[in-house]
Every structure is written in structure tokens, then in C-alpha cells.
Design a protein around this motif. Structure first.
Motif, mmCIF file in Angstrom:
data_model
loop_
_atom_site.group_PDB
_atom_site.id
_atom_site.type_symbol
_atom_site.label_atom_id
_atom_site.label_comp_id
_atom_site.label_asym_id
_atom_site.label_seq_id
_atom_site.Cartn_x
_atom_site.Cartn_y
_atom_site.Cartn_z
ATOM 1 N N GLU A 1 0.839 3.913 -3.006
ATOM 2 C CA GLU A 1 0.460 5.306 -2.745
ATOM 3 C C GLU A 1 1.484 6.271 -3.320
ATOM 4 O O GLU A 1 1.126 7.303 -3.914
ATOM 5 N N GLN A 2 2.755 5.944 -3.155
ATOM 6 C CA GLN A 2 3.809 6.796 -3.695
ATOM 7 C C GLN A 2 3.719 6.893 -5.212
ATOM 8 O O GLN A 2 3.796 7.993 -5.791
ATOM 9 N N HIS B 1 -8.554 2.599 -5.090
ATOM 10 C CA HIS B 1 -8.564 4.016 -4.719
ATOM 11 C C HIS B 1 -8.107 4.890 -5.887
ATOM 12 O O HIS B 1 -8.683 5.950 -6.148
ATOM 13 N N VAL B 2 -7.071 4.429 -6.573
ATOM 14 C CA VAL B 2 -6.554 5.194 -7.717
ATOM 15 C C VAL B 2 -7.630 5.370 -8.778
ATOM 16 O O VAL B 2 -7.836 6.470 -9.304
ATOM 17 N N LEU C 1 0.828 -1.204 0.000
ATOM 18 C CA LEU C 1 0.000 0.000 0.000
ATOM 19 C C LEU C 1 0.865 1.258 0.000
ATOM 20 O O LEU C 1 0.555 2.233 -0.690
ATOM 21 N N HIS C 2 1.939 1.227 0.769
ATOM 22 C CA HIS C 2 2.836 2.388 0.832
ATOM 23 C C HIS C 2 3.471 2.654 -0.529
ATOM 24 O O HIS C 2 3.516 3.802 -1.005
ATOM 25 N N ALA D 1 1.070 6.201 -7.076
ATOM 26 C CA ALA D 1 -0.220 6.773 -7.464
ATOM 27 C C ALA D 1 -0.175 8.290 -7.456
ATOM 28 O O ALA D 1 -0.724 8.942 -8.354
ATOM 29 N N GLU D 2 0.458 8.862 -6.458
ATOM 30 C CA GLU D 2 0.548 10.321 -6.378
ATOM 31 C C GLU D 2 1.233 10.891 -7.612
ATOM 32 O O GLU D 2 0.795 11.897 -8.180
ATOM 33 N N SER E 1 -7.999 -1.010 -0.967
ATOM 34 C CA SER E 1 -7.390 0.176 -0.365
ATOM 35 C C SER E 1 -6.316 0.815 -1.231
ATOM 36 O O SER E 1 -5.966 1.976 -1.036
ATOM 37 N N GLY E 2 -5.786 0.043 -2.171
ATOM 38 C CA GLY E 2 -4.695 0.552 -2.997
ATOM 39 C C GLY E 2 -5.105 0.843 -4.411
ATOM 40 O O GLY E 2 -5.387 1.990 -4.781
#
Length: 200
Positions: free
Chosen positions: A64-65, A127-128, A60-61, A67-68, A123-124
Motif C-alpha cells: 500500500e505504501q 487493487h493497484v 499488504l502494508h 502503491a500510493e 487485496s494488494g
């Protein structure tokens, strides 16, 4: 400002992903990860309750990186089709990278015995695409896209971007060059806008 504890946790997750990619989930151990990080197994359990939890949080971490960075390409000013092209080309490079394929294999390998795969999806990755659906809804309001269900549009765009995923997961993978990503993005955008572009 990041705390020492946060930096330590990030380092553990980064090393854990390396180990999981290299040897797989079952063969990886908390002791092995701790040794590579430079600490004790007890330290890992101060941050993560189990190996499954470490895998999930690390994925997930990382997601998230990435995805941003990728989603930022849809937030720039200018022509929507150009924004979309930049986004798709960047996403293709990411999802076809060997590191991504390797960690997805790990997630799939535990999907039948744990809830890690489902939680990562919800959650990962999901979400995107929820964020992308919101962006498509904005473009519908602007008149750039036809007034149809934005979630369905996002799902179809995702399918186009992930069309080679099965091939990659089965081992018939080849690293995608930047030029190949741009060429494939051209094709995907043509298909997507042909289906959903506004006729006004």
C-alpha cells in the motif's frame, strides 16, 4: 496523528518483513521476530492472530505504501504519455528491487498451503491495477487511448511491466539502475501506445 499502538504495529510489520526475506517463512518464528522488535511473542499475538496473518498484513502494508507513491505519478497534470512513462519507470524499479523479489518468493512459498498468496494478490497487487484501469478509462474518454476494454489494457501493461519477474524469482536477477528503468519504460510505452494509442 498516529497512536503508539499503530506505530508499534508498523514496527512489527517492518521487522517481520526483514525476517521473512532473510530466512523464509518456514524458518521464521514469532519468537525470532519478537526478539528483533524488542518484546515478547505475546505482544505479537496481540496484533496478529498467526504468523500467516502477520506475513499477509505486513505485505499488504508495504504494498500500500509503495502503491500510493507509484500511483501518484498518474495523477499529475500534463501529457499522458509522460505520466505513463514516469509510472512505468518507477514501477519497474520497484518490482525488480531485490527486496520485492525476496518477499514475493516468500509469498509463493506459502501459496500452496495457505491462502496468503491469493489474499495478497486480491487485496494488494490487484487493487493497484484496478486503479490503473480506472485511469486508462479516463484517458479513453479524453481520446488519448482507443475505446477498448480498459481492464484488458491494464492487464497487458502489467504483463509488459512484469515481463522479467520469472527470471528474477529464479535467481537470475540483477538490480535495475534508474537509466535501465527509463530505457525499458521507453520500450514498454512504445509497445503499449502502438497497440492502444488513439489514432484520432
Amino acid at each position: 496523528m498516529r497512536t503508539k499502538s499503530e506505530a508499534r504495529k508498523d514496527a512489527i510489520m517492518s521487522v517481520a518483513l526483514e525476517v521473512f526475506r532473510e530466512v523464509g517463512f518456514d524458518a521464521a518464528s514469532m519468537s525470532q521476530i519478537a526478539a528483533r522488535v524488542g518484546g515478547s511473542k505475546a505482544t505479537l499475538y496481540n496484533y496478529f492472530s498467526s504468523k500467516e496473518e502477520l506475513l499477509l498484513e505486513a505485505m499488504l502494508h508495504s504494498a500500500e505504501q509503495h502503491a500510493e507513491n507509484v500511483l501518484q505519478l498518474l495523477q499529475t497534470e500534463g501529457d499522458f504519455s509522460q505520466q505513463l512513462h514516469s509510472f512505468v519507470a518507477s514501477l519497474l524499479t520497484l518490482v525488480n528491487a531485490p527486496e520485492t523479489v525476496e518477499i514475493l518468493r516468500v509469498a509463493i512459498s506459502v501459496g500452496g498451503t495457505t491462502d496468503v498468496g491469493r489474499r495478497f494478490y486480491e487485496s494488494g497487487t490487484q487493487h493497484v491495477w484496478t486503479e490503473i484501469s480506472s485511469k486508462l478509462q479516463e484517458e479513453i474518454k479524453k481520446g488519448s487511448l482507443r475505446d477498448v476494454d480498459a481492464d484488458r489494457m491494464a492487464m497487458h501493461l502489467r504483463c509488459l511491466c512484469e515481463a522479467e519477474m520469472i527470471r528474477n524469482l529464479l535467481g537470475a536477477h540483477q538490480r535495475m539502475s534508474a537509466s535501465e528503468a527509463r530505457e525499458k519504460a521507453d520500450c514498454i510505452i512504445d509497445i503499449f501506445l502502438h497497440a492502444y494509442g488513439s489514432t484520432r
